[in-house]
Design an enzyme around this catalytic site. Structure first.
Site, PDB file in Angstrom:
ATOM      1  N   ILE A  77       0.897  -1.167   0.000  1.00  0.00           N
ATOM      2  CA  ILE A  77       0.000   0.000   0.000  1.00  0.00           C
ATOM      3  C   ILE A  77       0.923   1.201   0.000  1.00  0.00           C
ATOM      4  CG2 ILE A  77      -1.708   1.327   1.339  1.00  0.00           C
ATOM      5  CD1 ILE A  77      -2.888  -1.277   0.335  1.00  0.00           C
ATOM      6  N   GLU A 111       1.588  -7.507   6.765  1.00  0.00           N
ATOM      7  CA  GLU A 111       2.725  -7.264   7.659  1.00  0.00           C
ATOM      8  C   GLU A 111       3.069  -5.779   7.596  1.00  0.00           C
ATOM      9  OE1 GLU A 111       3.204  -9.836   5.297  1.00  0.00           O
ATOM     10  OE2 GLU A 111       2.767 -11.426   6.741  1.00  0.00           O
ATOM     11  N   ASN A 116       6.846   1.613  11.520  1.00  0.00           N
ATOM     12  CA  ASN A 116       5.997   2.359  10.586  1.00  0.00           C
ATOM     13  C   ASN A 116       4.689   2.800  11.252  1.00  0.00           C
ATOM     14  OD1 ASN A 116       4.667   3.427   8.400  1.00  0.00           O
ATOM     15  ND2 ASN A 116       5.150   1.739   7.001  1.00  0.00           N
ATOM     16  N   TYR A 123      -3.901   1.169   9.639  1.00  0.00           N
ATOM     17  CA  TYR A 123      -4.496  -0.177   9.721  1.00  0.00           C
ATOM     18  C   TYR A 123      -5.375  -0.319  10.965  1.00  0.00           C
ATOM     19  CZ  TYR A 123      -1.067  -1.152   6.078  1.00  0.00           C
ATOM     20  OH  TYR A 123      -0.324  -1.113   4.935  1.00  0.00           O
TER      21      TYR A 123
HETATM   22  C1  LIG Z   1       1.034   4.534   5.184  1.00  0.00           C
HETATM   23  C2  LIG Z   1       0.454   5.315   3.993  1.00  0.00           C
HETATM   24  C3  LIG Z   1      -0.036   4.315   2.942  1.00  0.00           C
HETATM   25  C4  LIG Z   1      -0.739   6.144   4.511  1.00  0.00           C
HETATM   26  O1  LIG Z   1      -1.363   6.757   3.386  1.00  0.00           O
HETATM   27  P1  LIG Z   1      -2.011   8.197   3.462  1.00  0.00           P
HETATM   28  O2  LIG Z   1      -2.776   8.425   2.230  1.00  0.00           O
HETATM   29  O3  LIG Z   1      -0.967   9.203   3.825  1.00  0.00           O
HETATM   30  O4  LIG Z   1      -2.969   8.016   4.731  1.00  0.00           O
HETATM   31  P2  LIG Z   1      -4.395   8.693   4.983  1.00  0.00           P
HETATM   32  O5  LIG Z   1      -4.335  10.141   4.649  1.00  0.00           O
HETATM   33  O6  LIG Z   1      -5.448   7.861   4.342  1.00  0.00           O
HETATM   34  O7  LIG Z   1      -4.460   8.565   6.577  1.00  0.00           O
HETATM   35  C5  LIG Z   1      -5.333   7.679   7.246  1.00  0.00           C
HETATM   36  C6  LIG Z   1      -4.872   7.528   8.675  1.00  0.00           C
HETATM   37  O8  LIG Z   1      -3.582   6.912   8.719  1.00  0.00           O
HETATM   38  C7  LIG Z   1      -2.821   7.461   9.830  1.00  0.00           C
HETATM   39  N1  LIG Z   1      -1.654   8.189   9.302  1.00  0.00           N
HETATM   40  C8  LIG Z   1      -1.373   8.451   8.015  1.00  0.00           C
HETATM   41  N2  LIG Z   1      -0.195   9.111   7.914  1.00  0.00           N
HETATM   42  C9  LIG Z   1       0.244   9.270   9.185  1.00  0.00           C
HETATM   43  C10 LIG Z   1       1.406   9.856   9.740  1.00  0.00           C
HETATM   44  N3  LIG Z   1       2.343  10.431   8.969  1.00  0.00           N
HETATM   45  N4  LIG Z   1       1.586   9.800  11.081  1.00  0.00           N
HETATM   46  C11 LIG Z   1       0.662   9.234  11.871  1.00  0.00           C
HETATM   47  N5  LIG Z   1      -0.473   8.654  11.408  1.00  0.00           N
HETATM   48  C12 LIG Z   1      -0.674   8.671  10.081  1.00  0.00           C
HETATM   49  C13 LIG Z   1      -3.755   8.410  10.553  1.00  0.00           C
HETATM   50  O9  LIG Z   1      -4.446   7.647  11.529  1.00  0.00           O
HETATM   51  C14 LIG Z   1      -4.699   8.836   9.423  1.00  0.00           C
HETATM   52  O10 LIG Z   1      -5.940   9.295   9.871  1.00  0.00           O
HETATM   53  P3  LIG Z   1      -6.142  10.864  10.199  1.00  0.00           P
HETATM   54  O11 LIG Z   1      -5.642  11.616   9.009  1.00  0.00           O
HETATM   55  O12 LIG Z   1      -7.626  10.949  10.400  1.00  0.00           O
HETATM   56  O13 LIG Z   1      -5.327  11.119  11.437  1.00  0.00           O
HETATM   57  C15 LIG Z   1       1.493   6.306   3.420  1.00  0.00           C
HETATM   58  O14 LIG Z   1       2.055   7.039   4.495  1.00  0.00           O
HETATM   59  C16 LIG Z   1       2.601   5.639   2.635  1.00  0.00           C
HETATM   60  O15 LIG Z   1       2.451   5.333   1.467  1.00  0.00           O
HETATM   61  N6  LIG Z   1       3.754   5.406   3.301  1.00  0.00           N
HETATM   62  C17 LIG Z   1       4.925   4.830   2.642  1.00  0.00           C
HETATM   63  C18 LIG Z   1       4.676   3.391   2.230  1.00  0.00           C
HETATM   64  C19 LIG Z   1       4.223   2.538   3.399  1.00  0.00           C
HETATM   65  O16 LIG Z   1       4.795   2.603   4.491  1.00  0.00           O
HETATM   66  N7  LIG Z   1       3.208   1.696   3.145  1.00  0.00           N
HETATM   67  C20 LIG Z   1       2.674   0.787   4.127  1.00  0.00           C
HETATM   68  C21 LIG Z   1       3.490  -0.445   4.146  1.00  0.00           C
HETATM   69  S1  LIG Z   1       2.866  -1.636   5.325  1.00  0.00           S
END
Ligand SMILES: CC(C)(COP(=O)(O)OP(=O)(O)OC[C@H]1O[C@@H](n2cnc3c(N)ncnc32)[C@H](O)[C@@H]1OP(=O)(O)O)[C@@H](O)C(=O)NCCC(=O)NCCS
Length: 163
Positions: A77, A111, A116, A123
């Site tokens: 993701i 996983e 992270n 999740y």
């Molecule tokens: C993890 C990831 C997929 C989240 O995607 P995103 O589009 O930024 O997330 P969203 O905007 O949908 O956030 C949903 C929730 O996730 C959590 N979240 C997302 N980014 C966060 C951050 N930087 N710190 C803390 N919580 C976070 C929060 O609970 C958030 O809800 P909120 O905005 O109401 O507080 C993104 O940060 C990413 O691509 N990271 C790099 C790749 C990765 O680590 N993938 C997962 C591998 S298991």
């Protein structure tokens, strides 16, 4: 005179072989240890569910899921750092879980690196629970890093309220 600027929402669509260059750009921007071209090609070849987010200027993210024997596995993701924290990750997971449910999955597994927190929070928000650990599962700057195993019961309703 005021100009009207159309801002298009990123669109989720199936990944094509021709997307892999763009997918790799997002992957390399988002991860310290990105997947390789060969891994994405294999995912497409074996028929995993591979989706991309397409924005007006290119790809913004991707999601990969396998599904077999009533279990789906969220394998990747990923949202480009410039587009994180806008609800795209949550929408992508929600879409994948709905699809998995329609296709007969009863449980979703994944996983996540113990470090992270962004992904872990996401999740947890999506109703996943911790079910175990995989020691030294991921490469890391110094040695290896443990993975937390998470599971989501898909027979329970999915959280609502996607932005
Ligand atoms: C993890 C990831 C997929 C989240 O995607 P995103 O589009 O930024 O997330 P969203 O905007 O949908 O956030 C949903 C929730 O996730 C959590 N979240 C997302 N980014 C966060 C951050 N930087 N710190 C803390 N919580 C976070 C929060 O609970 C958030 O809800 P909120 O905005 O109401 O507080 C993104 O940060 C990413 O691509 N990271 C790099 C790749 C990765 O680590 N993938 C997962 C591998 S298991």
């Amino acid at each position: 005179m005021s100009a009207v600027v159309a801002i298009s929402e990123p669109r989720l669509r199936p990944m094509q072989e021709t997307d892999v260059n763009g997918v790799l750009e997002v992957e390399r921007a988002a991860y310290e240890f990105p997947w390789t071209r060969a891994i994405f090609r294999d995912c497409l070849r074996v028929g995993y569910t591979c989706l991309v987010y397409e924005g007006p200027r290119g790809l913004l993210g991707h999601g990969i899921m396998s599904l077999a024997a009533g279990e789906c596995h969220l394998l990747n993701i990923c949202i480009h750092p410039d587009y994180q924290r806008r609800g795209l990750g949550r929408t992508l997971i929600e879409y994948l879980l709905k699809l998995a449910k329609i296709r007969g999955a009863q449980v979703a597994l994944l996983e996540v690196r113990v470090s992270n927190r962004a992904a872990y929070n996401l999740y947890m928000q999506m109703g996943f629970d911790e079910i175990g650990m995989r020691p030294a599962y991921y490469p890391a700057r110094a040695g290896r890093e443990d993975a937390m195993m998470l599971a989501r019961d898909l027979t329970l309703p999915l959280p609502t309220g996607t932005r």
